[in-house]
Enzyme design. Sequence first.
Site, PDB file in Angstrom:
ATOM      1  N   LYS A  41       0.798  -1.233   0.000  1.00  0.00           N
ATOM      2  CA  LYS A  41       0.000   0.000   0.000  1.00  0.00           C
ATOM      3  C   LYS A  41       0.832   1.287   0.000  1.00  0.00           C
ATOM      4  CE  LYS A  41      -3.298  -1.403  -0.642  1.00  0.00           C
ATOM      5  NZ  LYS A  41      -3.490  -2.244  -1.867  1.00  0.00           N
ATOM      6  N   THR A  42       2.044   1.202  -0.478  1.00  0.00           N
ATOM      7  CA  THR A  42       2.872   2.411  -0.546  1.00  0.00           C
ATOM      8  C   THR A  42       3.075   2.881  -1.991  1.00  0.00           C
ATOM      9  OG1 THR A  42       4.905   1.105  -0.618  1.00  0.00           O
ATOM     10  CG2 THR A  42       4.151   1.816   1.560  1.00  0.00           C
ATOM     11  N   HIS A  84       7.579  -7.561  -1.920  1.00  0.00           N
ATOM     12  CA  HIS A  84       7.416  -6.895  -0.620  1.00  0.00           C
ATOM     13  C   HIS A  84       8.361  -7.522   0.410  1.00  0.00           C
ATOM     14  CE1 HIS A  84       3.953  -4.746  -2.076  1.00  0.00           C
ATOM     15  NE2 HIS A  84       3.124  -5.770  -2.052  1.00  0.00           N
ATOM     16  N   ARG A 136       6.100   5.454   1.975  1.00  0.00           N
ATOM     17  CA  ARG A 136       4.986   6.404   2.033  1.00  0.00           C
ATOM     18  C   ARG A 136       4.715   6.753   3.486  1.00  0.00           C
ATOM     19  NH1 ARG A 136      -1.161   4.916  -0.167  1.00  0.00           N
ATOM     20  NH2 ARG A 136      -1.862   7.079  -0.333  1.00  0.00           N
ATOM     21  N   SER A 141      -4.750   3.100   3.946  1.00  0.00           N
ATOM     22  CA  SER A 141      -4.913   2.378   2.686  1.00  0.00           C
ATOM     23  C   SER A 141      -5.005   0.864   2.942  1.00  0.00           C
ATOM     24  CB  SER A 141      -3.723   2.700   1.770  1.00  0.00           C
ATOM     25  OG  SER A 141      -3.887   2.103   0.518  1.00  0.00           O
ATOM     26  N   TYR A 144       6.448   8.161  -1.984  1.00  0.00           N
ATOM     27  CA  TYR A 144       5.194   8.339  -2.725  1.00  0.00           C
ATOM     28  C   TYR A 144       4.859   9.825  -2.828  1.00  0.00           C
ATOM     29  CZ  TYR A 144       0.120   7.668  -3.636  1.00  0.00           C
ATOM     30  OH  TYR A 144      -1.153   7.689  -4.155  1.00  0.00           O
ATOM     31  N   ARG A 172      -7.964   3.333  -4.865  1.00  0.00           N
ATOM     32  CA  ARG A 172      -8.960   3.886  -3.949  1.00  0.00           C
ATOM     33  C   ARG A 172      -9.052   5.389  -4.173  1.00  0.00           C
ATOM     34  NH1 ARG A 172      -9.470   5.728   1.428  1.00  0.00           N
ATOM     35  NH2 ARG A 172      -7.220   6.010   1.426  1.00  0.00           N
TER      36      ARG A 172
HETATM   37  P1  A3P Z   1      -5.033   4.840  -1.251  1.00  0.00           P
HETATM   38  O1  A3P Z   1      -5.674   3.662  -0.587  1.00  0.00           O
HETATM   39  O2  A3P Z   1      -4.496   5.827  -0.242  1.00  0.00           O
HETATM   40  O3  A3P Z   1      -5.890   5.496  -2.259  1.00  0.00           O
HETATM   41  P2  A3P Z   1      -0.342  -0.483  -3.661  1.00  0.00           P
HETATM   42  O4  A3P Z   1      -0.334  -0.253  -5.127  1.00  0.00           O
HETATM   43  O5  A3P Z   1       1.016  -0.585  -3.048  1.00  0.00           O
HETATM   44  O6  A3P Z   1      -1.270  -1.565  -3.268  1.00  0.00           O
HETATM   45  O7  A3P Z   1      -0.896   0.864  -2.998  1.00  0.00           O
HETATM   46  C1  A3P Z   1      -2.214   1.234  -3.153  1.00  0.00           C
HETATM   47  C2  A3P Z   1      -2.312   2.732  -2.968  1.00  0.00           C
HETATM   48  O8  A3P Z   1      -1.780   3.385  -4.139  1.00  0.00           O
HETATM   49  C3  A3P Z   1      -3.766   3.160  -2.867  1.00  0.00           C
HETATM   50  O9  A3P Z   1      -3.755   4.321  -2.044  1.00  0.00           O
HETATM   51  C4  A3P Z   1      -4.085   3.472  -4.317  1.00  0.00           C
HETATM   52  O10 A3P Z   1      -5.213   4.287  -4.495  1.00  0.00           O
HETATM   53  C5  A3P Z   1      -2.808   4.163  -4.747  1.00  0.00           C
HETATM   54  N1  A3P Z   1      -2.584   4.139  -6.209  1.00  0.00           N
HETATM   55  C6  A3P Z   1      -2.878   3.154  -7.086  1.00  0.00           C
HETATM   56  N2  A3P Z   1      -2.537   3.510  -8.332  1.00  0.00           N
HETATM   57  C7  A3P Z   1      -2.008   4.740  -8.253  1.00  0.00           C
HETATM   58  C8  A3P Z   1      -1.485   5.654  -9.220  1.00  0.00           C
HETATM   59  N3  A3P Z   1      -1.457   5.342 -10.497  1.00  0.00           N
HETATM   60  N4  A3P Z   1      -1.013   6.836  -8.781  1.00  0.00           N
HETATM   61  C9  A3P Z   1      -1.050   7.163  -7.473  1.00  0.00           C
HETATM   62  N5  A3P Z   1      -1.543   6.354  -6.505  1.00  0.00           N
HETATM   63  C10 A3P Z   1      -2.015   5.149  -6.885  1.00  0.00           C
END
Ligand code: A3P
Length: 323
Positions: free
Chosen positions: A68-69, A129, A151, A159, A217, A289
């Site tokens: 989630k980063t 990861h 992040r 997230s 991030y 999200r």
């Molecule tokens: P949020 O839940 O804060 O919206 P990962 O890809 O490591 O699983 O992380 C998911 C997080 O990255 C989520 O954050 C998601 O919305 C965000 N995310 C996914 N695609 C993205 C993009 N193209 N640019 C910026 N953030 C993105």
Amino acid sequence: ENQDLSKTPTSFKDLISTLPKDNGWKFCQPLYLYQGFWYNPFVLEGTILAQKNFQAQPGDIFLCNAPKTGTSWLKALTFAIATRNHFDLSSNPLLTKLPHDCVPSLEMDYFKNPTMPKPAGGLSVWATHISFSSLPKSITESKCKIIYICRDPKDTFVSLWHYLNKMRSKSHEEISLEEAFELFCNGKSPYGPYWDHVLEYWKGSLECPNQFYFLKYEDMKKDTIFHLKKIAEFVGHPFSLEEESEGVVKKIMELCSFENLSNLDVNKKGQSPHADVDGGTVDNNLYFRKGKVGDWKNFLTFEMGERMDNIMETKLSGSGLNL
Ligand code: A3P
């Protein structure tokens, strides 16, 4: 005990029966503490298999981070950079495939399909990861290039909490924000403790600066073009002046933007296999999200934010890194 390890080999079952475990997140399976980090059994098995068998090739590139980063974003950007001479941007696989299906994950895909083909473009890009200290030795020994993204832990936590609650099957209870926060602050999250994950890679990057591109991030949000160019240089595919004047950098940024990716049919309506979930699939839209910096303020109290900041300050103190 809500454990089903029937599909895993006996030796693995034997191994994990010796590990400390925690069921606080109410997953279908507990998290296990292995080499200082918490894993669910599926990715732990993949991690151990990768540690035993994975042979990194010179030139392999690893995208590393805690969940989630920014995994999906970094995968998309690196894939688009690496394949830009093979696909017209209008026919790039990112338009029809989830970023996770364009860049394989070491502990998930290698474990499921070790012969998974390399992505086009001559670059071999992997994501993982796994913590720095637990990476297969061949990666660190062969000095493969590593891009690490981290992040703000408060946004990372928010997230993660949303993601895990949404991907949980209906038969499992939801976990409250407060319960999950307590676990995260105690280091108990998938691939956590979060601060140790970040710190190990940070220290690695200080020891071998040429091997690492370490980014945040938030910085990538602030100046995507700058980091996009840096990543391209780092992986040995810098943008030419001609490409820059033709706007290729900007086009890649737009292709991989949250707004663009989250509105594609494949990412809005598609599903992907996910062996860690009951039923085996996950809705692709769970990976997209809000994509915002500072969304934690809508979920955590000021005191929770302060607590997390204090933990990070203590854990990272003296390292030269602030998060
Ligand atoms: P949020 O839940 O804060 O919206 P990962 O890809 O490591 O699983 O992380 C998911 C997080 O990255 C989520 O954050 C998601 O919305 C965000 N995310 C996914 N695609 C993205 C993009 N193209 N640019 C910026 N953030 C993105």
